[in-house]
Each structure stands twice: as C-alpha cells, then as structure tokens.
Design a protein around this motif. Structure first.
Motif, PDB file in Angstrom:
ATOM      1  N   GLY A 127     -35.168 -11.976   2.232  1.00  0.00           N
ATOM      2  CA  GLY A 127     -34.537 -12.016   0.921  1.00  0.00           C
ATOM      3  C   GLY A 127     -33.188 -12.685   0.896  1.00  0.00           C
ATOM      4  N   GLY A 128     -32.584 -12.914   2.061  1.00  0.00           N
ATOM      5  CA  GLY A 128     -31.285 -13.569   2.090  1.00  0.00           C
ATOM      6  C   GLY A 128     -31.420 -15.082   2.061  1.00  0.00           C
ATOM      7  N   GLU A 129     -30.290 -15.756   2.212  1.00  0.00           N
ATOM      8  CA  GLU A 129     -30.295 -17.210   2.183  1.00  0.00           C
ATOM      9  C   GLU A 129     -30.969 -17.778   3.436  1.00  0.00           C
ATOM     10  N   THR A 130     -31.712 -18.864   3.240  1.00  0.00           N
ATOM     11  CA  THR A 130     -32.370 -19.549   4.339  1.00  0.00           C
ATOM     12  C   THR A 130     -32.221 -21.056   4.143  1.00  0.00           C
ATOM     13  N   LEU A 131     -31.777 -21.738   5.196  1.00  0.00           N
ATOM     14  CA  LEU A 131     -31.654 -23.190   5.181  1.00  0.00           C
ATOM     15  C   LEU A 131     -32.737 -23.775   6.080  1.00  0.00           C
ATOM     16  N   ILE A 132     -33.571 -24.640   5.520  1.00  0.00           N
ATOM     17  CA  ILE A 132     -34.644 -25.283   6.275  1.00  0.00           C
ATOM     18  C   ILE A 132     -34.468 -26.795   6.160  1.00  0.00           C
ATOM     19  N   ALA A 133     -34.217 -27.438   7.287  1.00  0.00           N
ATOM     20  CA  ALA A 133     -34.034 -28.890   7.321  1.00  0.00           C
ATOM     21  C   ALA A 133     -35.249 -29.532   7.980  1.00  0.00           C
ATOM     22  N   LEU A 134     -35.888 -30.425   7.264  1.00  0.00           N
ATOM     23  CA  LEU A 134     -37.064 -31.131   7.782  1.00  0.00           C
ATOM     24  C   LEU A 134     -36.616 -32.433   8.433  1.00  0.00           C
ATOM     25  N   GLU A 135     -36.730 -32.483   9.758  1.00  0.00           N
ATOM     26  CA  GLU A 135     -36.458 -33.726  10.480  1.00  0.00           C
ATOM     27  C   GLU A 135     -37.743 -34.478  10.780  1.00  0.00           C
ATOM     28  N   SER A 136     -38.862 -33.802  10.712  1.00  0.00           N
ATOM     29  CA  SER A 136     -40.155 -34.461  10.894  1.00  0.00           C
ATOM     30  C   SER A 136     -40.386 -35.475   9.781  1.00  0.00           C
ATOM     31  N   THR A 137     -41.151 -36.510  10.099  1.00  0.00           N
ATOM     32  CA  THR A 137     -41.519 -37.486   9.078  1.00  0.00           C
ATOM     33  C   THR A 137     -42.462 -36.835   8.076  1.00  0.00           C
ATOM     34  N   VAL A 138     -42.160 -37.009   6.797  1.00  0.00           N
ATOM     35  CA  VAL A 138     -42.967 -36.405   5.729  1.00  0.00           C
ATOM     36  C   VAL A 138     -43.191 -37.439   4.626  1.00  0.00           C
ATOM     37  N   SER A 139     -44.154 -37.157   3.774  1.00  0.00           N
ATOM     38  CA  SER A 139     -44.379 -37.980   2.594  1.00  0.00           C
ATOM     39  C   SER A 139     -43.853 -37.240   1.367  1.00  0.00           C
ATOM     40  N   LEU A 140     -43.712 -37.984   0.271  1.00  0.00           N
ATOM     41  CA  LEU A 140     -43.252 -37.336  -0.956  1.00  0.00           C
ATOM     42  C   LEU A 140     -44.242 -36.280  -1.433  1.00  0.00           C
ATOM     43  N   ARG A 141     -45.518 -36.536  -1.265  1.00  0.00           N
ATOM     44  CA  ARG A 141     -46.506 -35.553  -1.700  1.00  0.00           C
ATOM     45  C   ARG A 141     -46.373 -34.259  -0.918  1.00  0.00           C
ATOM     46  N   TRP A 142     -46.027 -34.369   0.372  1.00  0.00           N
ATOM     47  CA  TRP A 142     -45.836 -33.156   1.162  1.00  0.00           C
ATOM     48  C   TRP A 142     -44.651 -32.356   0.633  1.00  0.00           C
ATOM     49  N   LEU A 143     -43.567 -33.055   0.274  1.00  0.00           N
ATOM     50  CA  LEU A 143     -42.412 -32.351  -0.272  1.00  0.00           C
ATOM     51  C   LEU A 143     -42.745 -31.680  -1.597  1.00  0.00           C
ATOM     52  N   ASP A 144     -43.549 -32.357  -2.402  1.00  0.00           N
ATOM     53  CA  ASP A 144     -43.867 -31.840  -3.734  1.00  0.00           C
ATOM     54  C   ASP A 144     -44.904 -30.720  -3.696  1.00  0.00           C
ATOM     55  N   GLU A 145     -45.854 -30.792  -2.768  1.00  0.00           N
ATOM     56  CA  GLU A 145     -46.989 -29.871  -2.790  1.00  0.00           C
ATOM     57  C   GLU A 145     -47.080 -28.987  -1.556  1.00  0.00           C
ATOM     58  N   LEU A 146     -47.070 -29.590  -0.372  1.00  0.00           N
ATOM     59  CA  LEU A 146     -47.304 -28.823   0.855  1.00  0.00           C
ATOM     60  C   LEU A 146     -46.181 -27.824   1.122  1.00  0.00           C
ATOM     61  N   VAL A 147     -44.946 -28.266   1.045  1.00  0.00           N
ATOM     62  CA  VAL A 147     -43.827 -27.389   1.392  1.00  0.00           C
ATOM     63  C   VAL A 147     -43.744 -26.172   0.469  1.00  0.00           C
TER      64      VAL A 147
END
Length: 457
Positions: A127-147
C-alpha cells in the motif's frame, strides 16, 4: 514516547541514498546497474533465476565471461551488494525496483519475464509508495497494456505507484561508453514521479534527459537502434547491389563527409538490441494499437521502410551462405560464435545463422569460439567443433566472423601453412596483414567475397 516504525518518506530516502533497491536480472545490464547503485551508496540486491549465477556473484565472481574487468563487482560487494533468487521476500517487497530482464528470446520479443517480475512486485506491495523503473527494452503497447495488467493498477490513477521508463544504453566494445558516461533518457507515467526517477538516476549517470512521459522515453531505445538497423541493412544491400566494386572502400570514402557515418558490410546484424528494434518500434505505432512485436509489421501498413528492411534482412544469411559456398572448396571453418569480440553472447549471432544455412545446403562446417565449449557449439549451431588452431590446415574456407583477441595471431598461423584456406573476413580487420600475401583473402563486401553465381543450364 514509543519511536515511530514508519519508513522514511521515499523522496528523502532516495536523496539520502539509504533506500534499498532491488534489481531484477543479473545479466550485463542488471548486474552493472546493481554495482553502480551499490557504488553510489544504495543498499542493493540483484535477483536472478539462475542459482549458479547468484552463487557466483555472492562469491565475488563476475558470472559473465568477457566482462570480468568491466563490472566492478568487488567494490560493489564491499558496498553491500548481494544476489538472491526471486523468492527473496525482502527484496521483492522493496519500494524501489529496476527491471532489467531479457525481453527477447531466439530473435523474438517475449513478454513472459517482464510479466512475471511485475506480477511478483504487485503481489508484494503493501500500500505504500513503489518506484518501478523499466530498463528492459519495451514497446508502447507493452506500456499501455501489459504493464497495467501485470500490476493490476492504472499508472495514471494510482498516486502511490511511480512507473518509469529508463532504457539502458551501453556500447560493449568501448569501456568508456557505459552506464555513467552515456546520457540516460528517463520518463515517468505521471509527472509527479519524475523527480523520484531523477533522484535515483542522477546518482549513477552523469547526464539525465527527462522525457515528457514514459511513452516518449520507452520509444527512444527502439527508435535509436532502428536508425542503426536501417543503416546496416542499407550497407549490406549496397554490397549486394554492386558485386563488382569494393563497397567497403566506397563506404570509407563516403564517410569522409562530415555528416556520414562509416559502416562496413557484414555477414549479418547481431546482438540483443539492433536486430529486434524494428519489432519493438512497430508495436504500438498508429496511436497505441499495433500488430504485436511477434507479427509481421508489413501487415500493419505502418513504417513500410522498416517492413521492407526486415524482409530483406531476413533472407540475408541465406544469401551469405550461398556466396561462401561458391568460394568454398572443402570444409568451412568459422571463427567466433559470439556477436561481440571477447564476450560470451550468442543472442543474435550472425555466425550461428550462417552455420545453420551452410549446413542446410550441404556444407561441412566447423566452428570455434573460446567462450563456448565444443558441446555448446554443436548444440547451438549443429556444426562440428573446430580445434583451434590445429584444424586450420584442413579447411578449404575460413570465415573470420568475430575478432576475439585469441585470433590476433591468425595471419601468422595461416602464413605458416603449406596450403592455407581462403579467408572470408567479416569486417576486414585482417586485411592489412593478409592482403598481398600468399593467403587467398576476401574481405566481405568486395568482389573476391561475392563471386557471381554459376548460371543454371
């Protein structure tokens, strides 16, 4: 009064560099990031599913052959870096995560590892704050849907969730171009998250470029690699189009113009990033809907130049194999399986694809690479192991694919043979020594390496 047990606010903990950071993936990207964070003072744990790799790191051994002198593991270990498996509950429950897992397999983008990591992080959140940084190569669709699907949260509506795209840049052939020195592009799903991301990355990178949001940042890596991919495809096409000319010399001359980079024709485009860049770039094109990176981008009707380049490049290994078979008279040896010199990296290996196509056409193929065992070479390529240097004298043709340091004395060894093989030099590195000698030498992209096909009756 009873002392408070509440954790320090995340911004303050990042600024003080007391916040624990979990890095997912102990490959080159993940382990070097973990070492940099530990070196900057952050308590850091790197997670990996490979138990042997975890044990090696905790024993102070860099588990990546060829990178022992590049990754400062000893200093990071003294700074508190540790490795663990993904079932380490404390690391999974951390408030700051860097995701550095592979998003490709066998030359195709894959979503499984990224989904598994994000699902694990989501399951451990309290429930607290969480920072998640994606350094892996991703596509825009992954950011919009998968994540969002894997996290079970919408990035824009959860104020406690800080999602960041921070694609990694490295140039493995130059130690000076690394995580610290290369500019880092960072973008956040919400504007409020960007200061946290900058606090983290400015601790390990000399220059941080803030992007308008995480979609802009996420697309940066596929696009910058796509530029290079298209240049390399064009370079190889020029060698095909002008078989009677020394195309490497033409490209060298063209490179004397101040705004033209110099490329060299090759037996194939290798590595993790560049060959896959068109698939990641096309996925999500057209306003967020794409064909999926595993599909043919031509079907989407977008980026037609990219689709055409991919189609041509897909047939390139077959054309290379046919050219070499026209030169060959006897067994064909290949030096180097790794796509990069002095490293163990089989992903995207042009030599691997070449060996497979030569074997499919009836060629007798032997292959050597000092970073792979004979058993691994046969399992990965189907070729027989080449016994270096004893088997050189029995070859009809030798393809110098990867210039490992072990092969530095190749010209001298060939000159000592009574009947040396024809040398096909992938990048022309042996030309200054072998050209104008008794060794028959063919730099890739020159007429000697591209004999005309015999007309069929």
């Amino acid at each position: 009064m009873k002392p408070s047990t509440s954790p320090r606010p995340l911004p303050a903990a990042l600024q003080a560099r007391t916040e624990s950071v979990t890095v997912w993936g102990a490959g080159y990207i993940g382990l070097s990031a973990a070492c940099a964070l530990a070196g900057a003072g952050f308590p850091c744990t790197v997670l990996d599913t490979d138990e042997h790799r975890v044990r090696q790191i905790n024993a102070g051994v860099v588990p990546l052959p060829g990178f022992e002198d590049v990754i400062p593991l000893a200093a990071a270990r003294s700074g508190g870096l540790r490795a663990a498996s993904p079932d380490d509950t404390a690391a999974v429950a951390a408030r700051v995560h860097l995701v550095c897992v592979n998003t490709d397999r066998d030359g195709r983008p894959v979503t499984g590892p990224l989904t598994e990591v994000l699902t694990a992080i989501a399951g451990a959140r309290t429930g607290g704050e969480t920072l998640i940084a994606l350094e892996s190569t991703v596509s825009l669709r992954w950011l919009d849907e998968l994540v969002p699907a894997a996290l079970g949260a919408a990035p824009a509506s959860d104020p406690s969730l800080h999602l960041v795209a921070a694609p990694r840049r490295d140039w493995m052939l130059s130690p000076e171009m690394n995580l610290r020195t290369l500019p880092r592009v960072v973008g956040a799903a919400r504007p409020e998250s960007l200061p946290l991301a900058r606090e983290l990355y400015e601790a390990i990178s000399e220059v941080v470029h803030p992007a308008p949001d995480w979609r802009h940042a996420g697309l940066t890596k596929p696009v910058e690699n796509l530029y290079r991919y298209l240049d390399l495809v064009l370079t190889n096409q020029l060698a095909e189009a002008y078989p009677g000319l020394d195309v490497p010399e033409v490209l060298r001359l063209a490179g004397t113009k101040w705004n033209v980079p110099t490329f060299h024709p090759s037996i194939g485009i290798g590595g993790y990033c560049i060959p896959l860049s068109p698939r990641f770039a096309v996925d999500g094109a057209g306003g967020g809907t794409g064909t999926g990176p595993e599909e043919d981008p031509a079907e989407a009707g977008l980026l037609p130049l990219v689709a055409a380049a991919m189609a041509w490049d897909g047939d390139h290994p077959a054309r290379v194999a046919e050219s070499i078979l026209r030169i060959s008279d006897g067994p064909i040896g290949i030096l180097g399986l790794s796509y990069a010199p002095n490293a163990r990296i089989v992903e995207g290996s042009p030599a691997r694809r070449l060996a497979e196509h030569l074997l499919a056409r009836g060629g007798e193929v032997l292959l050597h690479d000092p970073y792979f065992t004979p058993e691994e070479i046969t399992a990965l390529t189907g070729a027989r192991p080449l016994n270096w240097p004893d088997d050189l004298g029995g070859l009809g043709t030798l393809v110098a694919a990867t210039p490992h340091d072990l092969y530095a004395d190749l010209p001298a060894r060939l000159a000592a043979l009574a009947d040396p093989p024809v040398v096909v030099d992938n990048l022309g590195g042996y030309g200054a020594t072998l050209r104008d000698t008794a060794v028959r030498y063919a730099e890739w992209g020159t007429p000697a390496a591209r004999p005309a096909a015999t007309p069929r009756p």
